[in-house]
Structures are given as C-alpha cells and as structure tokens.
Write a protein that holds these residues in place. Structure first.
Motif, short mmCIF file in Angstrom:
data_model
loop_
_atom_site.label_atom_id
_atom_site.label_comp_id
_atom_site.label_asym_id
_atom_site.label_seq_id
_atom_site.Cartn_x
_atom_site.Cartn_y
_atom_site.Cartn_z
N LEU A 278 14.48 -15.71 -40.40
CA LEU A 278 13.82 -16.57 -39.36
C LEU A 278 12.81 -17.11 -39.80
CD1 LEU A 278 14.65 -18.20 -36.66
CD2 LEU A 278 13.61 -16.01 -35.54
N ILE A 279 12.33 -18.44 -39.63
CA ILE A 279 11.19 -18.97 -40.00
C ILE A 279 10.54 -19.70 -38.73
CG2 ILE A 279 9.74 -20.87 -41.47
CD1 ILE A 279 11.92 -20.87 -43.33
N THR A 280 9.41 -19.15 -38.22
CA THR A 280 8.66 -19.47 -36.86
C THR A 280 7.58 -20.14 -37.09
OG1 THR A 280 7.83 -17.33 -36.41
CG2 THR A 280 10.01 -17.67 -35.71
N THR A 281 6.99 -20.61 -36.15
CA THR A 281 5.71 -21.19 -36.03
C THR A 281 4.74 -20.87 -35.04
OG1 THR A 281 6.26 -23.10 -34.85
CG2 THR A 281 6.51 -23.21 -37.34
N THR A 282 4.63 -19.55 -34.88
CA THR A 282 3.94 -18.62 -34.07
C THR A 282 4.33 -19.08 -32.49
OG1 THR A 282 2.08 -19.05 -35.60
CG2 THR A 282 1.51 -18.04 -33.15
N PRO A 283 5.48 -18.63 -32.35
CA PRO A 283 6.14 -18.93 -30.79
C PRO A 283 5.32 -18.00 -29.93
CG PRO A 283 7.72 -17.70 -32.07
CD PRO A 283 6.62 -18.02 -33.15
N ARG A 284 5.18 -18.55 -28.69
CA ARG A 284 4.62 -17.75 -27.61
C ARG A 284 5.28 -17.88 -26.43
NH1 ARG A 284 -0.58 -20.63 -25.92
NH2 ARG A 284 0.37 -22.47 -26.86
N PHE A 285 6.21 -16.60 -26.28
CA PHE A 285 7.11 -16.65 -25.18
C PHE A 285 6.66 -16.18 -23.79
CE2 PHE A 285 9.33 -15.59 -29.15
CZ PHE A 285 10.41 -16.31 -29.20
N ILE A 286 6.93 -17.19 -22.99
CA ILE A 286 6.42 -16.73 -21.44
C ILE A 286 7.70 -16.79 -20.76
CG2 ILE A 286 4.15 -18.09 -21.91
CD1 ILE A 286 5.48 -20.61 -20.37
N GLU A 287 7.94 -16.49 -19.52
CA GLU A 287 9.07 -16.42 -18.69
C GLU A 287 9.97 -17.70 -18.77
OE1 GLU A 287 6.05 -17.53 -15.56
OE2 GLU A 287 6.30 -16.81 -17.69
N ALA A 288 9.45 -18.70 -18.81
CA ALA A 288 10.07 -20.17 -18.67
C ALA A 288 10.86 -20.49 -20.17
CB ALA A 288 9.09 -21.23 -18.26
N GLY A 292 13.46 -15.36 -19.42
CA GLY A 292 12.90 -14.47 -18.54
C GLY A 292 12.91 -12.96 -19.47
N PHE A 293 12.34 -13.46 -20.81
CA PHE A 293 11.92 -12.39 -21.78
C PHE A 293 13.14 -11.50 -22.23
CE2 PHE A 293 7.94 -12.41 -18.45
CZ PHE A 293 7.29 -13.29 -19.66
N THR A 294 14.19 -12.43 -22.34
CA THR A 294 15.34 -11.87 -22.96
C THR A 294 15.53 -12.24 -24.56
OG1 THR A 294 16.59 -13.61 -22.19
CG2 THR A 294 16.57 -11.79 -20.88
N HIS A 295 14.29 -12.81 -24.83
CA HIS A 295 14.55 -13.04 -26.56
C HIS A 295 14.51 -12.02 -27.30
CE1 HIS A 295 10.30 -12.48 -25.32
NE2 HIS A 295 10.08 -12.20 -26.74
N ALA A 296 14.98 -12.03 -28.55
CA ALA A 296 15.27 -11.03 -29.41
C ALA A 296 15.22 -11.64 -30.73
CB ALA A 296 16.60 -10.16 -29.26
N LEU A 297 14.14 -11.55 -31.51
CA LEU A 297 14.01 -12.42 -32.77
C LEU A 297 14.37 -11.17 -33.80
CD1 LEU A 297 11.08 -14.47 -32.83
CD2 LEU A 297 13.14 -14.93 -32.01
N PRO A 298 15.13 -11.74 -34.89
CA PRO A 298 15.51 -10.53 -36.16
C PRO A 298 14.36 -9.91 -36.67
CG PRO A 298 15.77 -12.65 -36.86
CD PRO A 298 15.60 -12.98 -35.38
N PHE A 548 11.43 -12.81 -10.23
CA PHE A 548 10.52 -12.20 -11.00
C PHE A 548 9.33 -12.17 -10.32
CE2 PHE A 548 6.73 -13.15 -13.94
CZ PHE A 548 6.88 -12.01 -14.83
N ASP A 549 9.05 -13.38 -9.62
CA ASP A 549 7.89 -13.45 -8.61
C ASP A 549 7.59 -12.36 -7.62
OD1 ASP A 549 6.78 -15.18 -10.36
OD2 ASP A 549 6.89 -16.95 -8.92
N PHE A 550 8.96 -12.17 -6.80
CA PHE A 550 8.92 -11.45 -5.66
C PHE A 550 9.44 -10.09 -5.47
CE2 PHE A 550 9.70 -16.21 -4.19
CZ PHE A 550 8.15 -16.52 -4.40
N GLY A 551 10.13 -9.85 -6.41
CA GLY A 551 10.87 -8.57 -6.68
C GLY A 551 12.08 -8.15 -5.70
#
Length: 558
Positions: A278-288, A292-298, A548-551
């Motif tokens: 996988l070739i990336t360009t410094t991705p910055r993962f936020i919740e949006a 919701g932080f479910t990303h999973a890079l190889p 996420f915000d209120f729990g």
C-alpha cells in the motif's frame, strides 16, 4: 544592495508567487501598506475582518501555492488565529504578516493599545507560535535573514509562518542580497535516494495487489502528477480518504473510491486492507475519515512524507521525495494490476426531472454533480455540503477545496474569494449551508467589490442540519434566523451583475441551472430544503458522532 525592509519583504513575496496580500488595515501596518501601494505587480485586498482574511488567504494558497495575510498587532492577529490554525491543520503554506508597535516601544515595554497594557510583547508571538512553523519579530538586524528563513520554512514544511513587522522599521534601509529567492528544495543524499528507490521497486515488483491511498498531503507537496502517472503506467488502482477528495482523477478507471474504514464500500475496504503493498501520502486519520477509527492498513505500507520515505519500520531520510517519485516513474516497468478497479465513475446517466417535486437531499446531489465541468474549482463547506457531494465523482481536472480536518464552518465563502483571486480564469462553484454562510457573509460584499463571479449554491435548511443529526433535531439551539439570502448580492452591491435565483422544486432548479450555464456573470442560487432532510452519509455520521462525543450515558441514551 541597499533596500528598505518593507520593499525587501514585498520583493520576496512577489518572487514566491504572491500578487495579492489579503487582510485588514490597522495603524501598525499602514506604513507597510503604503509601500505595497507603491510597488508594481502586487496589491492589497481588504476584507471585512481578519478571520475572513485568514480564510481567504488559505483559499488563495490552495490555488496559487502560497499566500500572504496582513493584520495588525493583537486584535488583528488573534482575530485571524482560527484561520491560521486551520491552515496549519490542513497543511497550507501561508505567510502571516502583522504590523507591530514601534520597536522602541516594544523594547522599553510601553503600555499600549491592542495590548494587555502590561508591557508584555511576547504573548502574541507565543500564542500564534503554537500554530505556525515559526513566529518572529523582525528587527533591522535580523530582517533579511528571518524573512528568507520564514519563507523557506513555509514553502518546505507547507505550514503557516508569522512575521511581526514593527511600525517604525518598515522604511529603514538594510543590506540585502540582489539575487532572487531560491525556490528549489535541497537535493537528496545520493545514497539514500538510490537505496530508497531500489527498495521501493523491489517490494513493488513482488507485490500482487498494490494500491495507492492518497490524502491531502499528496496535493500540498506536489506529488499528484507523479502519483497519477505512476498509477497509469503500472495499472495500480487508487483510492483516497475523504480529506483527500479530488487529489487524484476520480473519473479514471483505476479509481476505487473513498476509503473510510468500516464505512467504506466493501470492494474499497478489501482493496486497501488486503493490499500486499500500500502506497500512502502520510494519511492523518481522524474520526471523520476513518469510520470512527476502524481503519486497518496492511503491514507492508509505504509512506511518502515530505522529506522522507517509510516502509514499515524502514526509514529513509535525507530525501526530497519529488526526486524519488521522478526516479521511480522512470524505472518502474509498465504493467497491469491484478486488483480489480471499480468501473469508471459516471454522472452522465439519463436524468429524469420530476418538475413539481420538492427538492430532497437524495436527488439534489446527483443533479448538482452533473452540473460540474472539467477544470472547475469546487468548494464544499464542512457538513451537509461536503458529505452530500462526497460520494459523487468530480470531473477530471477539478480542484476541490474543503476543510476536512479543521472543519471550521464559514471557511468556504472567504476561501472562494481567495481562490478566485489566485485563479480568476477558472469557474468557481461554492456549496454552502445557511448557517455556515451567516458566519462569514460579509465577504460576499468583497467578492462583488472585486468583480469576481463565482457560482454560490446556498442550502437553506433553516439551521444547522449536521448538528440536528447529532443531537437536538427540534431544539431551538440548532435554528438560525432565516434571511432573504438571494437578495443579498444586490443589498451588498446594488449594481452587481450577479444573478440571483431561488428553487424549491426540481423544475425550478432546472430553470435556474440552465440560466446559470448561459451566463458568465456569476450566480447566487438559494435552494430551499426540509430542515430534517439530510444526505445518507450524514444520517450515519450524526449518530456515530453522538455516540463518540457523549458516550453510553449521553442524552441520546438517557
């Protein structure tokens, strides 16, 4: 050569490509403004307030490559700080200039207006320094060195920088180099460059399922032409994060779609997470942009940073990545990927208008996407506009402006002003909600005063739709005062040629779009929508954000 500090600063701004300085006059910067007025090839564009000026400078930089912002000490600097912070978050190169109190008053700790009246002249630099790559007060002794250092830092790091210019030094003469500003990046360490290229090609050659995942840094650092060419030469499919929308060609058969963690289309999720390179360009993962932080890079992920390459736990530093990309493009063999790309996206399918039907979010965005042309500049406000437009492919050559990380609403109207100042020959289309528009509405007057002709599509849904979907669907705090929005162009500029339209039905929308297509005068199109209606993506995003915000004990789950 001997030159005044102000003239040297102006010459350097012109040499890096700035032809407009955007800001608000104040007593501490008026002497510098006199020098701007006397200079050729550069002009000052005044806005209605400093926050809007910072937003406009951000938009200018996204289209021109760099921008200059001018404020005055204290009240102006802090008013602009939200916009400066947004540029920092979005990796936008912006040169922030502030007229400052006279140097003698600063050194003798005078109690002055626009200060805390306590003799402290560090607090503004300290505040702004938290959001800039450098923040410094100029003096006759450091001006030449610090101006060049700040500009190099801004262009290299793709971050804002801040220079305070004391009001009594702008006309003082200093010794300065008579050579133009050097825009070239430092070259790579030869061995590191060769080692990185060999390693990348070795891993790529062994890969069966390579994929490119682009984010906004690909655009900021100028990687896009080489990445697009690499994908096409090798047949490597690609996707983007929603914060990197529009970076690579969305109408190419190699385009997979948007990766958003668990919120991705199944084929996109599988292609990214099962890639063997996988070739990336410094991705910055936020919740949006991560589901919701479910990303999973190889594990085997290559990341192109601005001055380094990382492959898993291998790090190659001392590299100018643009040189590496050129080398890879030259050496990589042509081929075809075994990853199945999505069919080329299309918005040219037949569209049957339901003339009497009220406008709905579900049918509105596919129609507006069909209105876009190649080479347009499309600006989408955070919230309903960016989420509604997000699933629809942009035409080839489109520049897309959005605040996907910082997300400050109201950003896009002044950003449209700045971008169109930077690229007046391109058609600009802004999609903005009524609540966001009210944040920075004054800048419509500046757009008209500068005789710019964007197409402004305003979604009038009587308040903050994105907030309603998070919490308070019927709450008064999500309501706003309904304005006569379509009348504003003539209120701000009675002689404007900008045409105003309103639409409540699909038939009225078709008539308005047809008129806009035939005109080059710009347009203000007000669309009336149900306050509780929302794009499908927003209906998912709202509850997810609330959780996420209120729990689990929050107001949605009492």
């Amino acid at each position: 050569m001997r030159i005044t500090i102000g003239e040297f600063l102006i010459s350097r701004l012109k040499q890096i490509g700035v032809t407009e300085i955007i800001g608000v006059p104040g007593d501490f910067n008026l002497n510098f403004l006199e020098q701007v007025n006397e200079a050729e090839g550069i002009r000052f564009i005044g806005t209605c307030n400093e926050l809007n000026a910072a937003y406009a400078a951000d938009g200018y930089a996204r289209s021109r490559g760099v921008a200059a912002l001018l404020t005055t000490y204290g009240v102006g600097e802090l008013s602009a700080l939200n916009g400066i912070a947004g540029a920092a978050a979005e990796h936008v190169p912006l040169v922030s200039l502030a007229g400052a109190p006279p140097l003698y008053a600063t050194e003798d700790r005078y109690d002055l207006h626009h200060t805390m009246a306590d003799g402290n002249f560090r607090n503004m630099l300290d505040s702004i320094g938290q959001f800039t790559a450098t923040a410094v007060r100029l003096t006759p002794m450091n001006a030449v060195v610090e101006i060049d250092r700040a500009l190099h830092t801004c262009l290299r790091e793709k971050r804002p920088v801040h220079l305070q210019l004391p009001s009594d030094i702008s006309h003082l003469c200093v010794e300065a180099p008579d050579t133009d500003f050097d825009l070239t990046l430092p070259g790579s360490d030869p061995e590191r460059l060769e080692s990185a290229a060999s390693r990348v090609l070795e891993l790529f050659d062994a890969a069966q399922r390579p994929v490119i995942l682009a984010d906004l840094d690909a655009d900021r650092h100028g990687f896009v032409p080489a990445l697009q060419a690499f994908a096409e030469k090798t047949g490597t499919p690609y996707a983007h994060l929603n914060s990197g929308k529009g970076v690579l060609d969305e109408h190419h058969p190699l385009f997979l779609g948007t990766y958003n963690g668990a919120g991705s289309a199944p084929a996109v999720k599988a292609a990214i997470e099962q890639a063997d390179f996988l070739i990336t360009t410094t991705p910055r993962f936020i919740e949006a942009n991560s589901g919701g932080f479910t990303h999973a890079l190889p594990e085997t992920t290559l990341d192109f940073g601005d001055q380094h390459v990382s492959i898993g736990k291998e790090h190659f530093i001392g590299i100018t990545v643009l040189e590496l990309l050129d080398l890879l493009l030259e050496r990589v063999p042509a081929g075809n990927s075994q990853v199945a790309a999505a069919p080329a996206a299309s918005i040219s399918e037949p569209w049957e208008v339901q003339a009497g039907a009220e406008l709905t979010q579900e049918r509105l965005w596919p129609r507006l996407a069909r209105f876009l042309r190649e080479d347009d500049v499309v600006i989408a406000e955070a919230g309903t506009s960016s989420i509604g437009l997000g699933p629809h492919p942009l035409p080839t050559g489109t520049r897309y402006i959005n605040s996907g990380i910082w997300g400050s609403i109201g950003f896009t109207l002044p950003a449209t002003l700045g971008s169109q100042l930077a690229e007046p020959g391109r058609r600009h289309i802004l999609f903005i909600g009524d609540g966001s528009f009210q944040m920075t509405a004054q800048e419509l007057s500046t757009i008209l005063r500068q005789n710019l002709k964007p197409i402004i599509v305003l979604l009038n849904n009587r308040g903050y739709t994105i907030e309603r979907l998070i919490l308070g669907m019927d709450a008064e705090y999500n309501d706003i005062q309904n304005w006569s929005f379509s009348q504003l162009p003539r209120i701000f500029h009675p002689d404007t040629s900008m045409r105003s339209h309103q639409a409540r039905t699909e038939g009225e929308l078709e008539e308005a779009l047809a008129d806009i297509e035939e005109s080059e005068d710009g347009a203000f199109l007000e669309l009336h929508l149900d306050p509780k209606d929302a794009p499908a993506g927003l209906k998912t995003f709202g509850p997810m954000t609330a959780d996420f915000d209120f729990g689990p004990r929050g107001p949605r789950n009492p």
